[in-house]
Design a protein around this motif. Structure first.
Motif, PDB file in Angstrom:
ATOM      1  N   GLY A   1       0.780  -1.235   0.000  1.00 29.41           N
ATOM      2  CA  GLY A   1       0.000   0.000   0.000  1.00 29.41           C
ATOM      3  C   GLY A   1       0.809   1.281   0.000  1.00 29.41           C
ATOM      4  O   GLY A   1       0.261   2.358   0.092  1.00 29.41           O
ATOM      5  N   ASP A   2       2.131   1.161  -0.091  1.00 25.00           N
ATOM      6  CA  ASP A   2       2.988   2.336  -0.068  1.00 25.00           C
ATOM      7  C   ASP A   2       2.949   3.038  -1.420  1.00 25.00           C
ATOM      8  O   ASP A   2       3.397   2.495  -2.424  1.00 25.00           O
ATOM      9  CB  ASP A   2       4.430   1.950   0.271  1.00 25.00           C
ATOM     10  CG  ASP A   2       4.542   1.295   1.638  1.00 25.00           C
ATOM     11  OD1 ASP A   2       3.730   1.644   2.520  1.00 25.00           O
ATOM     12  OD2 ASP A   2       5.431   0.451   1.819  1.00 25.00           O
ATOM     13  N   LEU A   3       2.411   4.245  -1.430  1.00 28.62           N
ATOM     14  CA  LEU A   3       2.218   4.971  -2.678  1.00 28.62           C
ATOM     15  C   LEU A   3       3.401   5.877  -2.991  1.00 28.62           C
ATOM     16  O   LEU A   3       3.925   6.564  -2.117  1.00 28.62           O
ATOM     17  CB  LEU A   3       0.947   5.819  -2.595  1.00 28.62           C
ATOM     18  CG  LEU A   3      -0.340   5.044  -2.320  1.00 28.62           C
ATOM     19  CD1 LEU A   3      -1.511   6.014  -2.212  1.00 28.62           C
ATOM     20  CD2 LEU A   3      -0.592   4.007  -3.385  1.00 28.62           C
ATOM     21  N   LYS A   4       3.794   5.844  -4.253  1.00 28.55           N
ATOM     22  CA  LYS A   4       4.854   6.720  -4.736  1.00 28.55           C
ATOM     23  C   LYS A   4       4.546   7.034  -6.200  1.00 28.55           C
ATOM     24  O   LYS A   4       4.703   6.183  -7.066  1.00 28.55           O
ATOM     25  CB  LYS A   4       6.222   6.045  -4.612  1.00 28.55           C
ATOM     26  CG  LYS A   4       7.368   6.919  -5.059  1.00 28.55           C
ATOM     27  CD  LYS A   4       8.685   6.190  -4.903  1.00 28.55           C
ATOM     28  CE  LYS A   4       9.802   7.042  -5.463  1.00 28.55           C
ATOM     29  NZ  LYS A   4      11.060   6.283  -5.505  1.00 28.55           N
ATOM     30  N   PRO A   5       4.095   8.249  -6.496  1.00 25.43           N
ATOM     31  CA  PRO A   5       3.731   8.575  -7.878  1.00 25.43           C
ATOM     32  C   PRO A   5       4.937   8.673  -8.796  1.00 25.43           C
ATOM     33  O   PRO A   5       6.027   9.073  -8.384  1.00 25.43           O
ATOM     34  CB  PRO A   5       3.047   9.941  -7.751  1.00 25.43           C
ATOM     35  CG  PRO A   5       3.559  10.523  -6.491  1.00 25.43           C
ATOM     36  CD  PRO A   5       3.878   9.370  -5.587  1.00 25.43           C
ATOM     37  N   GLN A   6       4.726   8.279 -10.045  1.00 26.73           N
ATOM     38  CA  GLN A   6       5.717   8.455 -11.099  1.00 26.73           C
ATOM     39  C   GLN A   6       5.588   9.911 -11.564  1.00 26.73           C
ATOM     40  O   GLN A   6       4.724  10.246 -12.369  1.00 26.73           O
ATOM     41  CB  GLN A   6       5.423   7.480 -12.251  1.00 26.73           C
ATOM     42  CG  GLN A   6       6.372   7.569 -13.402  1.00 26.73           C
ATOM     43  CD  GLN A   6       5.934   6.688 -14.551  1.00 26.73           C
ATOM     44  OE1 GLN A   6       4.754   6.415 -14.725  1.00 26.73           O
ATOM     45  NE2 GLN A   6       6.887   6.247 -15.342  1.00 26.73           N
ATOM     46  N   LEU A   7       6.421  10.769 -11.048  1.00 22.20           N
ATOM     47  CA  LEU A   7       6.227  12.208 -11.173  1.00 22.20           C
ATOM     48  C   LEU A   7       6.229  12.735 -12.607  1.00 22.20           C
ATOM     49  O   LEU A   7       5.691  13.813 -12.858  1.00 22.20           O
ATOM     50  CB  LEU A   7       7.265  12.950 -10.330  1.00 22.20           C
ATOM     51  CG  LEU A   7       7.137  12.705  -8.820  1.00 22.20           C
ATOM     52  CD1 LEU A   7       8.245  13.404  -8.063  1.00 22.20           C
ATOM     53  CD2 LEU A   7       5.770  13.158  -8.322  1.00 22.20           C
ATOM     54  N   GLU A   8       6.791  12.008 -13.554  1.00 23.57           N
ATOM     55  CA  GLU A   8       6.754  12.454 -14.947  1.00 23.57           C
ATOM     56  C   GLU A   8       5.330  12.447 -15.498  1.00 23.57           C
ATOM     57  O   GLU A   8       5.000  13.220 -16.383  1.00 23.57           O
ATOM     58  CB  GLU A   8       7.640  11.564 -15.840  1.00 23.57           C
ATOM     59  CG  GLU A   8       9.105  11.585 -15.490  1.00 23.57           C
ATOM     60  CD  GLU A   8       9.458  10.621 -14.351  1.00 23.57           C
ATOM     61  OE1 GLU A   8       8.658   9.703 -14.040  1.00 23.57           O
ATOM     62  OE2 GLU A   8      10.534  10.807 -13.754  1.00 23.57           O
ATOM     63  N   GLU A   9       4.482  11.545 -14.984  1.00 25.44           N
ATOM     64  CA  GLU A   9       3.128  11.386 -15.505  1.00 25.44           C
ATOM     65  C   GLU A   9       2.034  11.581 -14.462  1.00 25.44           C
ATOM     66  O   GLU A   9       0.896  11.887 -14.805  1.00 25.44           O
ATOM     67  CB  GLU A   9       2.972   9.986 -16.123  1.00 25.44           C
ATOM     68  CG  GLU A   9       3.888   9.725 -17.288  1.00 25.44           C
ATOM     69  CD  GLU A   9       3.743   8.322 -17.845  1.00 25.44           C
ATOM     70  OE1 GLU A   9       2.637   7.743 -17.711  1.00 25.44           O
ATOM     71  OE2 GLU A   9       4.709   7.817 -18.418  1.00 25.44           O
ATOM     72  N   VAL A  10       2.362  11.363 -13.199  1.00 28.95           N
ATOM     73  CA  VAL A  10       1.366  11.341 -12.128  1.00 28.95           C
ATOM     74  C   VAL A  10       1.789  12.308 -11.026  1.00 28.95           C
ATOM     75  O   VAL A  10       2.885  12.208 -10.494  1.00 28.95           O
ATOM     76  CB  VAL A  10       1.234   9.911 -11.542  1.00 28.95           C
ATOM     77  CG1 VAL A  10       0.243   9.880 -10.398  1.00 28.95           C
ATOM     78  CG2 VAL A  10       0.856   8.919 -12.633  1.00 28.95           C
TER      79      VAL A  10
END
Length: 138
Positions: free
Chosen positions: A92-101
Motif C-alpha cells: 500500500g505504499d504509494l509513490k507517484p511516477q512524477l513524470e506522468e502522475v
C-alpha cells in the motif's frame, strides 16, 4: 490509422472494513486509474501489472473474470483502446511516477465516483463494483 493499446487496473485494498480504490491524478489534470501503453513482447496482463507499479509503486494480483475496455480517437490518426482489469493490492505504499502522475490516493467508492474525469472510467468502475458484489457473495 495507427492503433494504440493501454492496459491498467482498478486496484482495491480492504482497510479497516472499508474497501478503498487506487486512483491517480495525472499531470494533465485528469483523475483516472493507473494504466499505460503496451510494450513490444508484453501481453495485457504484464502491461497492467507493470503500469500500475510504475505509476503508483503498488504491486498487484489480477483477479480472473474481469476485463473491460473502451476505445476512442486520440488524434485524427490514432485509435486508442484502453483495457482495465480488477486487481488486489499486495502493498500500500504509494509513490507517484512524477513524470506522468502528480498524486496517488486510496479512495472510497463514493470518493472515486465523485472524482473520475472520464465517463467511460466511471462506467467501468461501476461494472467493477458490480463484479465485486458477484465475486464476494459467492
Amino acid at each position: 490509422m495507427k492503433k494504440e493499446i493501454s492496459c491498467g487496473a482498478i486496484v482495491y485494498r480492504d482497510d479497516l472494513k472499508q474497501r478503498r480504490f487506487l486512483v491517480i491524478h495525472q499531470v494533465q489534470g485528469h483523475w483516472t486509474f493507473p494504466k499505460g501503453h503496451m510494450e513490444q513482447g508484453q501481453d495485457e496482463f504484464m502491461t497492467a501489472k507493470r503500469e500500475v507499479f510504475e505509476e503508483t509503486n503498488v504491486k498487484i494480483q489480477l483477479l480472473p473474470g474481469f476485463r473491460r475496455g473502451h476505445h476512442y480517437l486520440v488524434m485524427p490518426s490514432v485509435w486508442k483502446k484502453v483495457i482495465f482489469f480488477v486487481a488486489k493490492a499486495l502493498n500500500g505504499d504509494l509513490k507517484p511516477q512524477l513524470e506522468e502522475v502528480c498524486e496517488v490516493y486510496w479512495l472510497t467508492q463514493e470518493e472515486v465516483e465523485n472524482i473520475l474525469t472520464y465517463p467511460s472510467d466511471s462506467t467501468i468502475f461501476q461494472e467493477a463494483i458490480d463484479f465485486f458484489a458477484l465475486d464476494f457473495n459467492n
